[in-house]
Design an enzyme around this catalytic site. Sequence first.
Site, mmCIF file in Angstrom:
data_model
loop_
_atom_site.group_PDB
_atom_site.id
_atom_site.type_symbol
_atom_site.label_atom_id
_atom_site.label_comp_id
_atom_site.label_asym_id
_atom_site.label_seq_id
_atom_site.Cartn_x
_atom_site.Cartn_y
_atom_site.Cartn_z
ATOM 1 N N TYR A 209 0.838 -1.001 -0.185
ATOM 2 C CA TYR A 209 0.079 -0.315 -0.092
ATOM 3 C C TYR A 209 0.741 0.666 0.237
ATOM 4 O O TYR A 209 0.619 2.111 -0.811
ATOM 5 C CB TYR A 209 -1.159 0.130 0.853
ATOM 6 C CG TYR A 209 -1.873 1.189 1.160
ATOM 7 C CD1 TYR A 209 -3.047 1.577 0.874
ATOM 8 C CD2 TYR A 209 -1.398 2.282 2.015
ATOM 9 C CE1 TYR A 209 -3.796 2.457 0.739
ATOM 10 C CE2 TYR A 209 -2.400 3.438 2.409
ATOM 11 C CZ TYR A 209 -3.675 3.257 1.410
ATOM 12 O OH TYR A 209 -4.616 4.632 1.819
ATOM 13 N N LYS B 11 0.920 3.971 -3.030
ATOM 14 C CA LYS B 11 0.292 5.944 -2.878
ATOM 15 C C LYS B 11 1.807 6.483 -2.929
ATOM 16 O O LYS B 11 1.340 7.182 -3.204
ATOM 17 C CB LYS B 11 0.015 5.634 -1.370
ATOM 18 C CG LYS B 11 -1.618 4.740 -1.014
ATOM 19 C CD LYS B 11 -2.363 6.004 -2.268
ATOM 20 C CE LYS B 11 -3.650 5.331 -1.485
ATOM 21 N NZ LYS B 11 -4.994 5.808 -1.977
HETATM 22 N N1 LIG Z 1 -8.948 6.351 5.476
HETATM 23 C C1 LIG Z 1 -8.170 6.999 6.031
HETATM 24 O O1 LIG Z 1 -7.569 6.699 6.904
HETATM 25 C C2 LIG Z 1 -7.255 7.013 3.945
HETATM 26 C C3 LIG Z 1 -6.098 7.626 4.870
HETATM 27 C C4 LIG Z 1 -4.944 7.996 3.827
HETATM 28 C C5 LIG Z 1 -5.329 7.475 2.349
HETATM 29 N N2 LIG Z 1 -7.175 7.519 1.844
HETATM 30 C C6 LIG Z 1 -7.432 6.796 0.827
HETATM 31 O O2 LIG Z 1 -8.274 7.813 0.075
HETATM 32 C C7 LIG Z 1 -9.341 6.976 -1.007
HETATM 33 C C8 LIG Z 1 -10.574 6.549 -0.185
HETATM 34 O O3 LIG Z 1 -9.995 6.280 1.582
HETATM 35 P P1 LIG Z 1 -12.018 5.138 2.294
HETATM 36 O O4 LIG Z 1 -11.433 5.160 3.345
HETATM 37 O O5 LIG Z 1 -12.823 5.983 1.867
HETATM 38 O O6 LIG Z 1 -10.957 3.846 1.312
HETATM 39 P P2 LIG Z 1 -12.273 2.798 0.906
HETATM 40 O O7 LIG Z 1 -11.401 1.210 0.947
HETATM 41 O O8 LIG Z 1 -13.475 2.262 1.747
HETATM 42 O O9 LIG Z 1 -13.126 2.730 -0.636
HETATM 43 C C9 LIG Z 1 -12.609 3.015 -1.837
HETATM 44 C C10 LIG Z 1 -12.964 2.496 -2.849
HETATM 45 O O10 LIG Z 1 -12.821 1.876 -4.464
HETATM 46 C C11 LIG Z 1 -13.226 1.264 -4.791
HETATM 47 N N3 LIG Z 1 -12.519 0.142 -5.127
HETATM 48 C C12 LIG Z 1 -12.367 -0.582 -5.313
HETATM 49 N N4 LIG Z 1 -10.558 -1.284 -6.120
HETATM 50 C C13 LIG Z 1 -11.355 -0.554 -7.138
HETATM 51 C C14 LIG Z 1 -10.897 -1.020 -8.974
HETATM 52 N N5 LIG Z 1 -10.496 -1.605 -9.513
HETATM 53 N N6 LIG Z 1 -12.126 0.290 -9.527
HETATM 54 C C15 LIG Z 1 -13.011 1.200 -8.549
HETATM 55 N N7 LIG Z 1 -13.274 1.442 -7.804
HETATM 56 C C16 LIG Z 1 -13.004 0.431 -6.708
HETATM 57 C C17 LIG Z 1 -13.963 0.127 -3.604
HETATM 58 O O11 LIG Z 1 -14.739 -0.387 -4.004
HETATM 59 C C18 LIG Z 1 -14.261 1.547 -2.263
HETATM 60 O O12 LIG Z 1 -15.828 1.865 -2.748
HETATM 61 C C19 LIG Z 1 -8.342 6.011 -0.737
HETATM 62 O O13 LIG Z 1 -7.305 6.541 -2.194
HETATM 63 C C20 LIG Z 1 -7.106 5.724 0.059
HETATM 64 O O14 LIG Z 1 -6.314 4.750 0.001
HETATM 65 C C21 LIG Z 1 -7.378 7.006 2.547
#
Ligand SMILES: NC(=O)c1ccc[n+]([C@@H]2O[C@H](COP(=O)([O-])OP(=O)(O)OC[C@H]3O[C@@H](n4cnc5c(N)ncnc54)[C@H](O)[C@@H]3O)[C@@H](O)[C@H]2O)c1
Length: 251
Positions: free
Chosen positions: A157, A161
């Site tokens: 991961y 990123k």
């Molecule tokens: N939540 C956090 O604390 C956090 C921290 C750092 C970065 N992020 C980043 O923020 C973003 C959103 O985070 P989140 O917590 O809502 O994540 P999440 O995992 O809950 O949601 C990710 C979404 O992406 C979709 N997805 C996965 N694979 C896919 C594909 N191949 N094609 C299309 N869609 C696809 C999933 O169905 C889901 O709806 C992500 O990029 C995550 O890496 C989140």
Amino acid sequence: MRLKDRVAIITGAGQGIGRAYAFAFAREGAQVVVADLNEAKAKAVAEEVVAAGGRAIAVTVDVSDRHSVQAMVDATVTAFGTVHVLVNNAAVFATLTMKPFEEISVEEWDRVLAVNSRGTFLCCQAVAPVMRANKYGRIVNISSSVVQTGRAHYAHYVASKGAVWALTHALATELGTDGITVNSISPHGIVTEVPRGTITDDQWAGILADQALKRKGEVSDMVGATLFLASDDSKYMTGQTLGVDAGLRYT
Ligand SMILES: NC(=O)c1ccc[n+]([C@@H]2O[C@H](COP(=O)([O-])OP(=O)(O)OC[C@H]3O[C@@H](n4cnc5c(N)ncnc54)[C@H](O)[C@@H]3O)[C@@H](O)[C@H]2O)c1
């Protein structure tokens, strides 16, 4: 109405932070494409946005697949005429299995990078001709604070990123000539409606100790920075990464 009549594709908008973007962008006047691998969730979010008075369609996409991504952009242009904004938010994240890097298989490594890194690349590539023709575009890539902090058992991961962060700098230099900005956001510690097993209660205590703001993040905490980079409020910024991270200590 900072996105009045803008057409915005938000990948991974079927849940979590992406879902919050869909509502916020629609409230700011955008025509929103709720793009997600999960068809049912994408449809549900688009329906909710429309029910709340916004404009949205759902598109099922696998961002790791070039043809699927092109179909997403084609569907957007068919529905709304063009693309102004792309938020590369989709990722393998909540479903991620953490493990020591020696135990990460080639298949797991490839899948995480295929979605998180290649997916971002493919979505940028597919919207570029449309944005170049418009001489306008806003691309917001979602990276992560773990690129700077590192995190044990998260090598695939973190690397995926890091590529998003680096790609942001690279594409900003290529797309700026056509008025397209490319910036990224590094979120940290955002709690969503989706349970995830990657942070234990003990780890949360350590994480909060390293933050200047002593609370967990909420999806609404992500909205302001993303709207800023998706709108003309950031029109003289490109190739930048904003940390939305509660003042996380990086050393
Ligand atoms: N939540 C956090 O604390 C956090 C921290 C750092 C970065 N992020 C980043 O923020 C973003 C959103 O985070 P989140 O917590 O809502 O994540 P999440 O995992 O809950 O949601 C990710 C979404 O992406 C979709 N997805 C996965 N694979 C896919 C594909 N191949 N094609 C299309 N869609 C696809 C999933 O169905 C889901 O709806 C992500 O990029 C995550 O890496 C989140």
